[in-house]
Design a protein around this motif. Sequence first.
Motif, mmCIF file in Angstrom:
data_model
loop_
_atom_site.group_PDB
_atom_site.id
_atom_site.type_symbol
_atom_site.label_atom_id
_atom_site.label_comp_id
_atom_site.label_asym_id
_atom_site.label_seq_id
_atom_site.Cartn_x
_atom_site.Cartn_y
_atom_site.Cartn_z
ATOM 1 N N PRO A 72 0.835 -1.206 0.000
ATOM 2 C CA PRO A 72 0.000 0.000 0.000
ATOM 3 C C PRO A 72 0.874 1.262 0.000
ATOM 4 N N THR A 73 0.338 2.350 -0.532
ATOM 5 C CA THR A 73 1.057 3.634 -0.476
ATOM 6 C C THR A 73 0.287 4.651 0.353
ATOM 7 N N THR A 74 -0.662 4.128 1.138
ATOM 8 C CA THR A 74 -1.446 5.009 2.006
ATOM 9 C C THR A 74 -0.562 5.571 3.112
ATOM 10 N N ASN A 77 0.108 5.365 9.792
ATOM 11 C CA ASN A 77 -0.805 5.667 10.904
ATOM 12 C C ASN A 77 -0.035 6.354 12.048
ATOM 13 N N ILE A 82 2.626 1.571 8.006
ATOM 14 C CA ILE A 82 1.782 1.623 6.812
ATOM 15 C C ILE A 82 0.858 0.410 6.867
ATOM 16 N N MET A 384 -2.249 12.075 -7.725
ATOM 17 C CA MET A 384 -1.454 11.287 -6.780
ATOM 18 C C MET A 384 0.016 11.415 -7.129
ATOM 19 N N GLU A 411 -2.193 14.480 -3.674
ATOM 20 C CA GLU A 411 -1.914 13.533 -2.579
ATOM 21 C C GLU A 411 -0.433 13.187 -2.590
ATOM 22 N N ARG A 413 2.113 10.412 -1.234
ATOM 23 C CA ARG A 413 1.928 9.046 -0.747
ATOM 24 C C ARG A 413 3.246 8.395 -0.359
ATOM 25 N N GLU A 414 3.129 7.178 0.175
ATOM 26 C CA GLU A 414 4.300 6.360 0.483
ATOM 27 C C GLU A 414 4.842 5.737 -0.808
ATOM 28 N N SER A 418 2.355 1.253 -6.893
ATOM 29 C CA SER A 418 1.096 1.980 -6.846
ATOM 30 C C SER A 418 0.249 1.807 -8.101
ATOM 31 N N ASP A 426 -4.557 1.103 -5.282
ATOM 32 C CA ASP A 426 -4.479 2.403 -5.963
ATOM 33 C C ASP A 426 -4.889 2.154 -7.414
#
Lengths: 478, 203
Positions: A72-74, A77, A82, A384, A411, A413-414, A418, A426
């Motif tokens: 994930p590239t969200t 937290n 991640i 993104m 955005e 992202r990480e 992606s 994504d």
Amino acid sequence: MTENGRPRTLFEKVWHAHTVREQSDDTPAVLYIDLHLVHEVTSPQAFSMLRERGLAVRRPDQTIGTMDHSTPTTPRNDLGVIPIADAMAALQLDTFSRNCRDFGIPMYALGDEHQGIVHVIGPEKGLTQPGMTIVCGDSHTSTHGAFGALAFGIGTSEVGHVLATQTLLQNKPRTMAINVDGRLGDGVTAKDIILAIIARIGIGGGTGKVFEYRGEAIRSLSMEGRMTVCNMSIEGGARAGMVAPDDTTFEYMRGRRHAPSGAEWDAALAHWRSLPSDPGATFDQEITLRADELIPMITYGTNPGMGMPIDGAVPAPADEPDVNKKIALDKALDYMDLSPGQQLLGKAIDVVFIGSCTNSRITDLRQAARFMDGRKVADSVRMMVVPGSQQVKMQAESEGLHEIFRAAGAEWREAGCSMCIAMNGDQLRPGQYAVSTSNRNFEGRQGKGGRTFLASPLTAAASAVAGAVADPRVMLAN
Amino acid sequence: MEKLRHISGSIVGLPVNDIDTDQIIPARFLKVTDKAGLGKAAFCDWRYLEDGETPNPDFILNQPDYAGASVLVAGNNFGCGSSREHAPWALLGAGFKAVISTDFADIFRNNALKNGLLPIVVDRDTQQQLFSLAEEAPGTEVSVDVEAQALTLPDGRRVNFPLDGFSKYCLLHGVDQLGYLLALDGDVRAFEASNPQRVKTTV
């Protein structure tokens, strides 16, 4: 550096220096591999094979792993973690961790400060060096050819071969020189060079060949630009593309974590300087493009060969004499919901993706950020920006680029693959149009039913601002 | 790998150029750790309607006339795109034993041969003839003799196709190529002894 007085190409020198056993009528050549890059998606079945046969990894010290495709590239937290929402991805990543640990392979896990796209971290760590043979279970391994390495993608069975033996069976490819003479104009970039090359030779034009990119325009590119060009060699059908190493290469390498230092640097440099093709070396095929005639390029269809200058019009299937090509073009325009003769300039878009092993390096992000500075992403567009590695992300943040993107409404992202391959959530929704700096516009590549226009980071940024396909040169001039 | 000496089976045509590996198996099916069960994902986005489950009746592989076809006749440059070996795994899982085209992308061809999926290169006229036969006479069968590198058409015409000697040996005898490489360990040691290690990842 001639052999028996015969001038040799860069490719021939690297090939010859790595031949464990010559090709014969009955068997392919056996090539020694200097560096093997592994990631979570194309390696699990190879590790399973090693376990079934009781084999070890022969040279874990010439192998390196990173997580990139299904990560994930969200944003992280509150704990700096991640989160992985997809259970299948989590299992695949766990399996990869266990495989690398059990077989003694160093690996950068999700969240590690050195994690990133496999073709971004190799060069960034100085692992990728001129004259080496480099393989990975990923077709964009051609990227590393920017350093004058022979680098190509392999399948999972071959990943197993290299893990077990550090060698690979290969039939010797033919060579093709691609000369790009002259200088690029403002707003025209490495991505436009390679999209123009592929539009000219077609996506099968390089099958069975290794490209060598030459000429003033290639020499003038940064290492990142050369990587962009070599990266998409596979989109021209070639497994590998190479650029002769020069001072630009050596300056990039100096001081990197795995690059030689001290006396070893001097010895390496002498070796690297001997690699460029000899004067008079011949290629099986040669083509020439003029850089000063290029303008920003964009694709309109469902393969990277379906590209045109950004001010062009979508071609008409009726004008295509070859029946198979006509069917393919018809099918592509139907999927893209475009009409023959239509201009793409001004075509409304939904998403802009800046990222991928083609265009996610620091120079790509700087170019895009410089353009976005003081401008806004159109309300109708989701933009993104996905840095290619954690190191690229940190560098960009130290320069404040993330603030520029965020202020513009994009955005940040990480790191990871992606939306280039859309394995990690994504993705485009059906019917959406994207201008993407990635490398493939195949049907569904960026999400089922999604429609991709491939372009440079500058064109992507300009299109994000306009809310439609836009020529960056127009806004740069204002 | 099982021995592959002869193939006989009915043909189905996909007369589309440049069928890429994302069409053969979309990337979302690559989050697996084994090879089994990928047949259902073959040509998934063409084969099923938007729900991903209901077969698309217009897609040729779903038409009853072509059920059980084991030889795929495809447009030029089949298998371009990614290096995913999941592509031949999915085609084999869907029941295909051979693919016929005018040319194949390099990595796909390599991957196919290592799994006993035979890539057969024919000239354009033969390809077009096969497309016509597949469309006009569903169930048309062809046969392939791997040893002779020959494809026999229903009219009895034999068409030879290229196949490198090493891959052919491996197919005919059902051996994988790793055994050959493992037996060269002495050569590899000699190579390593006379060449410097270019990079060390473990430091």
